[in-house]
Design an enzyme around this catalytic site. Sequence first.
Site, PDB file in Angstrom:
ATOM      1  N   ASP A  32      -4.185  17.507  -2.651  1.00 40.73           N
ATOM      2  CA  ASP A  32      -3.614  16.722  -3.743  1.00 40.73           C
ATOM      3  C   ASP A  32      -2.896  17.712  -4.644  1.00 40.73           C
ATOM      4  OD1 ASP A  32      -4.512  13.720  -5.121  1.00 40.73           O
ATOM      5  OD2 ASP A  32      -3.514  15.198  -6.407  1.00 40.73           O
ATOM      6  N   HIS A 175       4.655  -5.698   3.240  1.00 41.14           N
ATOM      7  CA  HIS A 175       3.382  -5.584   2.524  1.00 41.14           C
ATOM      8  C   HIS A 175       3.755  -5.693   1.052  1.00 41.14           C
ATOM      9  CE1 HIS A 175      -0.436  -4.396   0.958  1.00 41.14           C
ATOM     10  NE2 HIS A 175       0.062  -3.305   0.405  1.00 41.14           N
TER      11      HIS A 175
END
Length: 309
Positions: A32, A175
């Site tokens: 991250d 989506h």
Amino acid sequence: MKISIIGVGSVGSAVATAVKNTGLVHEMVLYDRDGVRARAAAEDLGHATVFGFDVKISAVSNYRGIRGSDIVIISAGANQKPGETRTDLLQNNAEVIRDIVPQVMENVDAKNVILILVTNPLDVMVMLAREISKLPTSRVIGTGTMLDTARLRTILSRGLSVSPQSIHSYVLGEHGDSSVIDWSSVTVGGLSLDDFCRQTKVPMTDATRETIEYRVRNAAYEIIRGRGATWDGIGAAVSDLLRCIINDERRILTVSVVDGVGSHTLAMSLPRIVGRGGVITTLIPKMSSAELAALRRSARIIQKNFSML
Ligand code: NAD
């Protein structure tokens, strides 16, 4: 089997937990841009391995640490705040994908690696990641409407009082807010939905269907209002997709990959056979003319959003 997860916020952490609990991978690497967050997640999850499968979990501070990954999951980027749509995330998250994918590609084996995209707006991010990575379309896979399909099966299951495992039904297209429920292909125990409802005396009116559609499309908004973000459902969906790939299960999942749709090339969800090499075959669903028109509209929305990048 080594996998890497890029972006270890709510979703990345839920994915890591769900994947760890399958016992299918021996090594999991977390990256991250917030290194403190990644290290904390790796530490916490590492402690959890004592109570389950022995997975080597580590946080890395640069992309060299993902070398040797068979599968890379990208779950980095902004999530929806209450009231925001997935499309509101478009420009910010396109920058995130433009930052991540080249660095991933420098450190993986392009001949074999599979990228799994989770970041929203999902279909456009799949198109962008495919363009940047230049990988075969079959190996740049978005979770697509797997979660929407799970939501539909859950709602139907409660209304019909039957296990979701006995319900075959698909949400297709984007989506996002233009997703399409393929009512024409719903089967319950091999019966059409109408036959099943007649035999079990469950009312299924047009109004019931409209309510179900509303609840499927708004499930994420409701969850975000209640707990700030969604993570458990998508964590389980990614883990299920991973299992299907690693075990070469060849199950039919509504994932999103770049494909020719009519005269257009874009990413959206259709029922696809998924196995060890990624997406193996795309199936053309049975749909009414109204459902087909809604699917075409959904495709146009995805293309328009992609053209805005
Ligand atoms: P979050 O804010 O909790 O976590 C995002 C993480 O990404 C943060 O830790 C941040 O530091 C990291 N990040 C941001 N830019 C980065 C970069 N360039 N490189 C590396 N790391 C970076 O958000 P979340 O709730 O975990 O959601 C993540 C994404 O998943 C969002 O786009 C969200 O909309 C999406 N999502 C998709 C689905 C689906 O069905 N596809 C479901 C839920 C959420």
